[in-house]
Write an enzyme that holds these catalytic residues in place. Structure first.
Site, short mmCIF file in Angstrom:
data_model
loop_
_atom_site.label_atom_id
_atom_site.label_comp_id
_atom_site.label_asym_id
_atom_site.label_seq_id
_atom_site.Cartn_x
_atom_site.Cartn_y
_atom_site.Cartn_z
N GLY A 1 2.36 1.42 10.62
CA GLY A 1 3.11 2.66 10.67
C GLY A 1 3.98 3.00 11.99
O GLY A 1 4.53 4.24 12.22
N SER B 1 3.56 -2.88 10.20
CA SER B 1 4.87 -2.80 10.46
C SER B 1 5.59 -3.87 9.93
O SER B 1 6.48 -4.73 10.55
CB SER B 1 5.27 -2.47 11.94
N ASN C 1 0.91 -1.26 -0.06
CA ASN C 1 -0.02 -0.04 0.01
C ASN C 1 0.91 1.37 0.06
O ASN C 1 1.40 1.47 1.08
CB ASN C 1 -0.95 -0.05 1.13
N TRP C 2 0.77 1.88 -1.21
CA TRP C 2 1.93 3.23 -1.10
C TRP C 2 1.26 4.51 -0.83
O TRP C 2 1.82 5.54 -0.74
CB TRP C 2 2.18 3.14 -2.83
N LYS C 3 -0.01 4.17 -0.18
CA LYS C 3 -0.58 5.33 0.61
C LYS C 3 -0.43 6.72 -0.40
O LYS C 3 -0.57 6.65 -1.64
CB LYS C 3 -0.12 5.51 1.95
N HIS D 1 -9.44 0.71 4.82
CA HIS D 1 -8.21 0.83 5.67
C HIS D 1 -8.35 1.91 6.97
O HIS D 1 -9.38 2.60 6.80
CB HIS D 1 -7.16 1.54 4.60
N GLU E 1 -5.31 -5.75 10.38
CA GLU E 1 -4.29 -4.54 10.76
C GLU E 1 -4.54 -3.90 11.94
O GLU E 1 -5.50 -2.98 12.01
CB GLU E 1 -4.28 -3.66 9.61
N GLU F 1 -6.86 4.13 7.89
CA GLU F 1 -6.73 5.57 7.91
C GLU F 1 -7.97 6.12 7.36
O GLU F 1 -8.15 7.20 7.62
CB GLU F 1 -5.27 5.71 6.94
N GLY G 1 2.91 -1.43 4.10
CA GLY G 1 2.86 -0.17 3.99
C GLY G 1 4.36 0.57 3.60
O GLY G 1 4.94 0.30 2.62
N GLY G 2 4.89 1.20 4.69
CA GLY G 2 6.32 1.68 4.79
C GLY G 2 7.32 0.84 3.93
O GLY G 2 7.99 1.23 2.83
C1 PEP Z 1 -0.73 -0.20 6.01
O1 PEP Z 1 -0.74 1.12 5.74
O2 PEP Z 1 -1.81 -1.12 5.79
C2 PEP Z 1 0.49 -0.64 6.86
C3 PEP Z 1 0.31 -1.81 7.39
O3 PEP Z 1 1.63 0.17 7.03
P1 PEP Z 1 2.80 -0.26 7.45
O4 PEP Z 1 3.36 -1.49 6.92
O5 PEP Z 1 3.74 0.94 7.23
O6 PEP Z 1 2.78 -0.26 9.02
#
Ligand code: PEP
Length: 252
Positions: A174, A214, A10-12, A96, A168, A98, A235-236
């Site tokens: 994050g 993470s 997920n590049w957000k 999600h 999640e 967010e 994500g990251g």
């Molecule tokens: C996400 O945004 O779905 C996520 C899991 O982010 P991260 O891997 O950065 O925790």
């Protein structure tokens, strides 16, 4: 039943179109020899079409991070499932945390999006998970239970054959603080039994449940070793091809 692992990025709201294309090109080249794992990246809406073009002859599939449930109309700023599909996406992330937290998305809104995605042939990835406060209040099962039950309301098992769930925990997104394998294991087992209760054991056996929060090259193998973990939503650590490929190659 064997479930093909899905590693999804997920590049957000990161990367301009040229930046997204550059990373996708690198990743597509690195993934040429990947066959036993499905790989997906979800860039921002603008980048879906050009990223899909550069990934066309590679194993990398494309997803969107959101959609609006109406087909078309006077909905300024929104993008429909049909538009996403036509741009080259196969998956769409829905619900999600967010979006739930920053944009106030409710379970009934999420349910409309799931219906709309399915109607257009997009594979929905429904995200669920508790906040830290909810975990402290011992609602670790109750919260994702409601998010799944209400988010899938009105959908039959035949419509949901391509559904993917993503557990999640919000406190792990994050933050660099991944859930422990025990914590992940218990919730994934709970969610699989929930899908058996809502639909059938056959359905529960085939639905993929990803973990997100993470995930990094260092912790992915231990998570993927868990029987009820069928992949990761990242994500990251999906933003750089060189890092993401080390998550995709979790079993080497
Ligand atoms: C996400 O945004 O779905 C996520 C899991 O982010 P991260 O891997 O950065 O925790």
């Amino acid at each position: 039943m064997s479930r093909i692992p899905l590693i999804a990025g997920n590049w957000k709201m990161y990367k301009t179109v040229p930046e997204a294309v550059e990373t996708a090109e690198k990743l597509a080249a690195l993934c040429q020899s990947i066959h036993s794992v499905e790989v997906m990246i979800a860039p921002n809406f603008l980048a879906i079409h050009p990223v899909a073009a550069v990934c066309k002859n590679s194993p990398v599939k494309i997803g969107a991070q959101n959609l609006y449930f109406e087909k078309q109309g006077a909905f300024t700023g929104e993008v429909s499932a049909g538009m996403i599909k036509a741009a080259g996406a196969e998956y769409v992330i829905i619900g999600h945390s967010e979006r739930r937290q920053l944009f106030g998305e409710s379970d009934s809104f999420v349910a409309k999006k799931i219906k709309s995605a399915i109607g257009c042939g997009l594979k929905p990835i429904l995200c669920v998970g508790e906040t830290e406060a909810q975990r402290d209040e011992e609602k670790t099962f109750q919260v994702p239970d409601k998010q799944v039950s209400d988010g899938l309301k009105g959908c039959g098992s035949d419509e949901l054959k391509d559904l993917v769930l993503a557990y999640e925990p919000v406190w792990a997104i994050g933050t660099g603080k991944s859930a422990t394998t025990d914590q992940v294991n218990t919730v994934h087992q709970y969610l699989r039994s929930l899908t058996a209760k809502l639909y059938s054991t056959t359905f529960a056996d085939q639905v993929r449940i990803l973990y997100g929060g993470s995930v990094k090259p260092e912790n992915v193998s231990a998570l993927m070793d868990l029987k009820d973990v069928d992949g990761a939503l990242v994500g990251g650590a999906s933003l750089e091809a060189d890092t993401f490929i080390n998550i995709i190659r979790f079993d080497t």
